[in-house]
Design a protein around this motif. Structure first.
Motif, mmCIF file in Angstrom:
data_model
loop_
_atom_site.group_PDB
_atom_site.id
_atom_site.type_symbol
_atom_site.label_atom_id
_atom_site.label_comp_id
_atom_site.label_asym_id
_atom_site.label_seq_id
_atom_site.Cartn_x
_atom_site.Cartn_y
_atom_site.Cartn_z
ATOM 1 N N ASN A 52 35.068 -1.108 -21.911
ATOM 2 C CA ASN A 52 34.733 0.098 -22.652
ATOM 3 C C ASN A 52 34.830 -0.069 -24.166
ATOM 4 O O ASN A 52 34.189 0.669 -24.905
ATOM 5 C CB ASN A 52 35.678 1.212 -22.149
ATOM 6 N N ALA A 53 35.614 -1.056 -24.647
ATOM 7 C CA ALA A 53 35.811 -1.205 -26.102
ATOM 8 C C ALA A 53 34.470 -1.378 -26.792
ATOM 9 O O ALA A 53 33.671 -2.232 -26.410
ATOM 10 C CB ALA A 53 36.697 -2.416 -26.394
ATOM 11 N N GLY A 54 34.217 -0.559 -27.796
ATOM 12 C CA GLY A 54 32.928 -0.682 -28.470
ATOM 13 C C GLY A 54 32.926 -0.070 -29.857
ATOM 14 O O GLY A 54 33.803 0.714 -30.209
ATOM 15 N N ILE A 61 36.810 7.662 -25.012
ATOM 16 C CA ILE A 61 36.552 7.618 -23.566
ATOM 17 C C ILE A 61 37.622 6.791 -22.853
ATOM 18 O O ILE A 61 38.101 7.156 -21.775
ATOM 19 C CB ILE A 61 35.141 7.028 -23.286
ATOM 20 N N GLY A 62 38.034 5.672 -23.485
ATOM 21 C CA GLY A 62 39.044 4.799 -22.870
ATOM 22 C C GLY A 62 40.363 5.514 -22.673
ATOM 23 O O GLY A 62 41.025 5.360 -21.636
ATOM 24 N N ILE A 68 42.446 -2.607 -15.473
ATOM 25 C CA ILE A 68 42.462 -2.971 -16.899
ATOM 26 C C ILE A 68 41.444 -2.078 -17.605
ATOM 27 O O ILE A 68 40.306 -1.942 -17.142
ATOM 28 C CB ILE A 68 42.038 -4.447 -17.123
ATOM 29 N N ILE A 69 41.846 -1.483 -18.719
ATOM 30 C CA ILE A 69 40.901 -0.670 -19.503
ATOM 31 C C ILE A 69 40.837 -1.241 -20.922
ATOM 32 O O ILE A 69 41.861 -1.328 -21.609
ATOM 33 C CB ILE A 69 41.339 0.804 -19.581
ATOM 34 N N ARG A 82 36.083 -4.001 -8.600
ATOM 35 C CA ARG A 82 35.064 -3.234 -9.331
ATOM 36 C C ARG A 82 35.032 -3.648 -10.797
ATOM 37 O O ARG A 82 36.082 -3.873 -11.404
ATOM 38 C CB ARG A 82 35.383 -1.730 -9.315
ATOM 39 N N ILE A 83 33.821 -3.696 -11.365
ATOM 40 C CA ILE A 83 33.684 -3.803 -12.814
ATOM 41 C C ILE A 83 32.925 -2.556 -13.273
ATOM 42 O O ILE A 83 31.785 -2.320 -12.849
ATOM 43 C CB ILE A 83 32.919 -5.069 -13.250
ATOM 44 N N GLY A 84 33.576 -1.760 -14.098
ATOM 45 C CA GLY A 84 32.932 -0.575 -14.679
ATOM 46 C C GLY A 84 32.508 -0.929 -16.094
ATOM 47 O O GLY A 84 33.329 -1.329 -16.908
ATOM 48 N N VAL A 85 31.219 -0.786 -16.377
ATOM 49 C CA VAL A 85 30.681 -1.231 -17.661
ATOM 50 C C VAL A 85 30.206 -0.015 -18.467
ATOM 51 O O VAL A 85 29.235 0.639 -18.082
ATOM 52 C CB VAL A 85 29.479 -2.184 -17.441
#
Ligand SMILES: NC(=O)c1ccc[n+]([C@@H]2O[C@H](COP(=O)([O-])OP(=O)(O)OC[C@H]3O[C@@H](n4cnc5c(N)ncnc54)[C@H](OP(=O)(O)O)[C@@H]3O)[C@@H](O)[C@H]2O)c1
Length: 295
Positions: free
Chosen positions: A115-117, A42-43, A34-35, A162-165
């Motif tokens: 990644n949403a920011g 970047i996303g 999930i992205i 995995r959680i990529g932050v």
């Protein structure tokens, strides 16, 4: 064997790069990812590169049209499948539904890329209202918490979850003019440090926190606060390419690294801070003042 023109050192650097890419490709193959914030910047870069690794992608953001065409592009590039999920990360129910749609489509979740920011900068003393603090916290901090809350039980079922932050250098250092943005990223770093400890050192679910400096996306044109200091963005040597950010992120998450700092500045600043916080104040003020920095 040594190469007659490029020599041993360059050859071994190329080999290390290739090894990393192979390791990354191998890890993501067949994984459900999930992205959030996939529609641009970047996303989008993460989505397109992961497509080449044969992943199943759940692409989340608010811009439905952009997501639909990205999903098509991802499939053409090699993704096993890609679905577009329109969702506002500030809405808990949207995040819950996004997780459910991913489960319906793919049967599980292996990797959550948060990644949403949003961003913005203005001296605190020039602010006329504080609503931007709520907005920044809702998107950058609460958006990550919302998705983690709903995806966590499923990530724990994955063999190598995995959680990529996607945090920021602004989650490590008090960058001038970014009281709201830094507060949200410090909160993100704090939250995931606690969650990592709660999961425990033997957990197969790993959390990787990315702290890049400036990345060359259009985020600045979407700033929710306008600053009068645009000259700080003129020195392009301070910017990392989206490609470098994406490749560094995907590798760090694949190997379950604790954090990824990418560049010299976010790497060394916490070390210097421990010895002389004043020195760090000077470096970071120069960094945002438009003075070219070699760091
Ligand atoms: N660029 C940099 O210099 C830099 C440096 C360090 C860290 N970062 C971090 O990296 C991440 C991505 O930044 P970027 O530069 O790629 O930004 P960007 O190009 O502006 O993209 C931001 C993404 O977040 C999504 N988004 C924003 N608000 C949302 C909401 N309420 N709900 C769902 N999605 C939302 C946007 O999609 P929609 O508008 O379609 O919803 C978009 O896909 C951010 O967390 C940022 O803080 C960026």
């Amino acid at each position: 064997m040594s190469h007659p023109i490029i020599g041993d050192n360059l050859l071994s650097l190329i080999n290390i790069r290739k090894d990393k890419e192979n390791e990354t490709r191998e890890f993501y193959k067949n994984k459900v990812v999930i992205i959030t914030g996939a529609s641009m910047g970047i996303g989008k870069g993460l989505s397109l590169t992961l497509s080449q690794y044969g992943t199943k992608l759940a692409l989340c953001a608010r811009s439905a049209d952009l997501l639909e065409s990205l999903a098509q592009e991802c499939k053409l590039k090699g993704a096993q499948d890609a679905i577009a999920i329109t969702c506002d990360v500030t809405d808990q129910n949207d995040c819950k539904k996004a997780v459910e749609k991913t489960l319906q489509a793919f049967g599980g979740i292996d990797v959550l890329m948060l990644n949403a920011g949003i961003s913005g900068s203005q001296p605190f003393q020039e602010m006329t209202d504080l609503s931007v603090f709520d907005k920044m916290m809702q998107v950058n901090f609460k958006g990550y918490v919302n998705f983690t809350f709903h995806a966590l039980p499923h990530l724990k079922k994955s063999q190598n979850g995995r959680i990529g932050v996607m945090s920021s250098m602004s989650g490590l250092i008090g960058v001038p003019y970014r009281t709201a943005y830094c507060s949200s990223k410090y909160a993100v770093n704090g939250f995931f440090e606690v969650l990592r400890n709660e999961l425990g050192k033997d957990s197969t679910l790993k959390i990787t926190v990315m702290c890049p400096g400036w990345v060359d996306t259009d985020i600045r044109s979407r700033h929710v606060l306008k600053d009068n200091n645009d000259s700080q963005y003129k020195d392009k040597s301070k910017f990392m390419s989206v490609e470098d950010c994406v490749n560094g992120t995907l590798y760090a998450v694949a190997i379950g690294k604790r954090d990824e700092r990418f560049q010299m500045l976010p790497r060394i600043i916490p070390l210097i801070k421990a010895v002389s916080a004043k020195t760090v104040d000077g470096i970071i003020s120069k960094y945002v003042s438009g003075t070219p920095s070699k760091l």
